[in-house]
Design a protein around this motif. Sequence first.
Motif, PDB file in Angstrom:
ATOM      1  N   GLN A 123       0.969  -1.189   0.098  1.00 62.18           N
ATOM      2  CA  GLN A 123       0.041   0.021   0.019  1.00 62.18           C
ATOM      3  C   GLN A 123       0.850   1.369   0.081  1.00 62.18           C
ATOM      4  OE1 GLN A 123      -2.455   0.144   3.499  1.00 62.18           O
ATOM      5  NE2 GLN A 123      -3.518   1.954   2.851  1.00 62.18           N
ATOM      6  N   ILE A 124       1.992   1.313   0.920  1.00 57.33           N
ATOM      7  CA  ILE A 124       2.660   2.381   0.974  1.00 57.33           C
ATOM      8  C   ILE A 124       3.909   2.386  -0.308  1.00 57.33           C
ATOM      9  CG2 ILE A 124       2.286   2.973   3.123  1.00 57.33           C
ATOM     10  CD1 ILE A 124       4.954   1.780   4.000  1.00 57.33           C
ATOM     11  N   GLY A 125       4.091   1.308  -0.932  1.00 55.34           N
ATOM     12  CA  GLY A 125       5.042   1.173  -2.100  1.00 55.34           C
ATOM     13  C   GLY A 125       6.604   0.990  -1.637  1.00 55.34           C
ATOM     14  N   MET A 126       6.725   0.237  -0.621  1.00 56.29           N
ATOM     15  CA  MET A 126       7.923   0.134  -0.194  1.00 56.29           C
ATOM     16  C   MET A 126       8.861  -0.860  -0.955  1.00 56.29           C
ATOM     17  SD  MET A 126       7.706  -0.126   4.168  1.00 56.29           S
ATOM     18  CE  MET A 126       9.541  -0.020   4.362  1.00 56.29           C
ATOM     19  N   CYS A 127       8.149  -1.871  -1.515  1.00 52.21           N
ATOM     20  CA  CYS A 127       8.796  -2.735  -2.467  1.00 52.21           C
ATOM     21  C   CYS A 127       8.548  -2.636  -3.765  1.00 52.21           C
ATOM     22  CB  CYS A 127       8.729  -4.295  -1.793  1.00 52.21           C
ATOM     23  SG  CYS A 127       9.302  -4.608  -0.269  1.00 52.21           S
ATOM     24  N   LYS A 128       8.252  -1.528  -4.412  1.00 54.68           N
ATOM     25  CA  LYS A 128       7.868  -1.498  -5.877  1.00 54.68           C
ATOM     26  C   LYS A 128       9.257  -1.311  -6.613  1.00 54.68           C
ATOM     27  CE  LYS A 128       4.708   0.613  -8.672  1.00 54.68           C
ATOM     28  NZ  LYS A 128       3.221   0.407  -8.607  1.00 54.68           N
ATOM     29  N   ASP A 129       9.177  -2.240  -7.642  1.00 54.80           N
ATOM     30  CA  ASP A 129      10.559  -2.375  -8.476  1.00 54.80           C
ATOM     31  C   ASP A 129       9.975  -1.681  -9.906  1.00 54.80           C
ATOM     32  OD1 ASP A 129      12.484  -2.776  -9.801  1.00 54.80           O
ATOM     33  OD2 ASP A 129      12.498  -4.903  -9.809  1.00 54.80           O
ATOM     34  N   ALA A 130      10.631  -0.806 -10.460  1.00 49.36           N
ATOM     35  CA  ALA A 130      10.149  -0.018 -11.679  1.00 49.36           C
ATOM     36  C   ALA A 130      10.072  -1.067 -12.635  1.00 49.36           C
ATOM     37  CB  ALA A 130      11.215   1.106 -11.861  1.00 49.36           C
ATOM     38  N   LEU A 131      11.037  -2.106 -13.032  1.00 49.48           N
ATOM     39  CA  LEU A 131      10.898  -3.022 -13.825  1.00 49.48           C
ATOM     40  C   LEU A 131      10.225  -4.006 -14.067  1.00 49.48           C
ATOM     41  CD1 LEU A 131      14.884  -2.874 -14.756  1.00 49.48           C
ATOM     42  CD2 LEU A 131      12.942  -1.525 -16.042  1.00 49.48           C
ATOM     43  N   VAL A 132      10.011  -4.579 -12.731  1.00 54.38           N
ATOM     44  CA  VAL A 132       9.305  -5.897 -12.732  1.00 54.38           C
ATOM     45  C   VAL A 132       7.779  -5.605 -12.040  1.00 54.38           C
ATOM     46  CG1 VAL A 132       9.333  -8.263 -11.628  1.00 54.38           C
ATOM     47  CG2 VAL A 132      11.399  -6.834 -12.366  1.00 54.38           C
ATOM     48  N   GLY A 133       7.644  -4.840 -11.241  1.00 52.70           N
ATOM     49  CA  GLY A 133       6.283  -4.668 -10.384  1.00 52.70           C
ATOM     50  C   GLY A 133       6.553  -4.478  -8.993  1.00 52.70           C
ATOM     51  N   TRP A 134       6.262  -5.615  -8.471  1.00 51.81           N
ATOM     52  CA  TRP A 134       6.523  -5.932  -7.268  1.00 51.81           C
ATOM     53  C   TRP A 134       7.786  -6.893  -6.921  1.00 51.81           C
ATOM     54  CZ3 TRP A 134       4.608  -2.500  -3.879  1.00 51.81           C
ATOM     55  CH2 TRP A 134       3.470  -1.720  -4.348  1.00 51.81           C
ATOM     56  N   ASP A 135       8.558  -6.456  -6.027  1.00 49.82           N
ATOM     57  CA  ASP A 135       9.687  -7.411  -5.383  1.00 49.82           C
ATOM     58  C   ASP A 135       9.071  -8.204  -4.389  1.00 49.82           C
ATOM     59  OD1 ASP A 135      11.922  -8.689  -5.179  1.00 49.82           O
ATOM     60  OD2 ASP A 135      13.130  -6.532  -4.241  1.00 49.82           O
ATOM     61  N   TYR A 136       8.710  -9.417  -4.777  1.00 48.34           N
ATOM     62  CA  TYR A 136       8.157 -10.447  -3.806  1.00 48.34           C
ATOM     63  C   TYR A 136       9.196 -10.652  -2.633  1.00 48.34           C
ATOM     64  CZ  TYR A 136       4.099 -10.136  -6.544  1.00 48.34           C
ATOM     65  OH  TYR A 136       2.962  -9.556  -7.126  1.00 48.34           O
ATOM     66  N   SER A 137      10.383 -10.958  -2.917  1.00 47.70           N
ATOM     67  CA  SER A 137      11.495 -11.381  -1.762  1.00 47.70           C
ATOM     68  C   SER A 137      11.622 -10.063  -0.755  1.00 47.70           C
ATOM     69  CB  SER A 137      12.722 -11.568  -2.537  1.00 47.70           C
ATOM     70  OG  SER A 137      13.322 -10.396  -3.246  1.00 47.70           O
ATOM     71  N   CYS A 138      11.420  -8.998  -1.394  1.00 55.45           N
ATOM     72  CA  CYS A 138      11.483  -7.768  -0.482  1.00 55.45           C
ATOM     73  C   CYS A 138      10.204  -7.866   0.432  1.00 55.45           C
ATOM     74  CB  CYS A 138      11.402  -6.344  -1.128  1.00 55.45           C
ATOM     75  SG  CYS A 138      11.321  -4.925  -0.074  1.00 55.45           S
ATOM     76  N   LEU A 139       9.039  -8.116  -0.121  1.00 54.30           N
ATOM     77  CA  LEU A 139       7.928  -8.202   0.811  1.00 54.30           C
ATOM     78  C   LEU A 139       7.827  -9.095   1.850  1.00 54.30           C
ATOM     79  CD1 LEU A 139       5.195  -7.753  -1.935  1.00 54.30           C
ATOM     80  CD2 LEU A 139       5.572  -6.073  -0.229  1.00 54.30           C
ATOM     81  N   SER A 140       8.711 -10.065   1.698  1.00 55.45           N
ATOM     82  CA  SER A 140       8.818 -11.155   3.007  1.00 55.45           C
ATOM     83  C   SER A 140       9.740 -10.830   3.884  1.00 55.45           C
ATOM     84  CB  SER A 140       9.100 -12.453   2.119  1.00 55.45           C
ATOM     85  OG  SER A 140      10.298 -12.483   1.702  1.00 55.45           O
ATOM     86  N   LYS A 141      10.489  -9.678   3.712  1.00 55.77           N
ATOM     87  CA  LYS A 141      11.530  -9.177   4.759  1.00 55.77           C
ATOM     88  C   LYS A 141      11.388  -7.826   5.245  1.00 55.77           C
ATOM     89  CE  LYS A 141      14.698 -10.289   1.562  1.00 55.77           C
ATOM     90  NZ  LYS A 141      15.949 -10.584   0.781  1.00 55.77           N
ATOM     91  N   VAL A 142      10.568  -6.946   4.523  1.00 58.91           N
ATOM     92  CA  VAL A 142      10.428  -5.765   4.789  1.00 58.91           C
ATOM     93  C   VAL A 142       9.622  -5.600   6.252  1.00 58.91           C
ATOM     94  CG1 VAL A 142       8.315  -5.275   3.861  1.00 58.91           C
ATOM     95  CG2 VAL A 142       9.670  -3.507   3.965  1.00 58.91           C
TER      96      VAL A 142
END
Length: 68
Positions: free
Chosen positions: A33-52
């Motif tokens: 929702q707040i865009g912490m793991c947004k990657d400009a090329l791929v979309g969402w960085d799911y590995s980041c979401l599991s660690k953030v």
Amino acid sequence: MKKMRWELRAVLIFIVWLSASLVRVENQPYAMQIGMCKDALVGWDYSCLSKVETRTSWLWHIYYALLN
């Protein structure tokens, strides 16, 4: 009396497990929702979401998950 102790321990373990799951489930959508793991090329960085870590304490995650 011993049976009640084991039941109390089982309930306590279940509550701790449920709280940990609630924190994890509430953390990832808030990070999206707040865009912490947004990657400009791929979309969402799911590995980041599991660690953030989006909030300062797990108690805040439980608070927001239960009241919002």
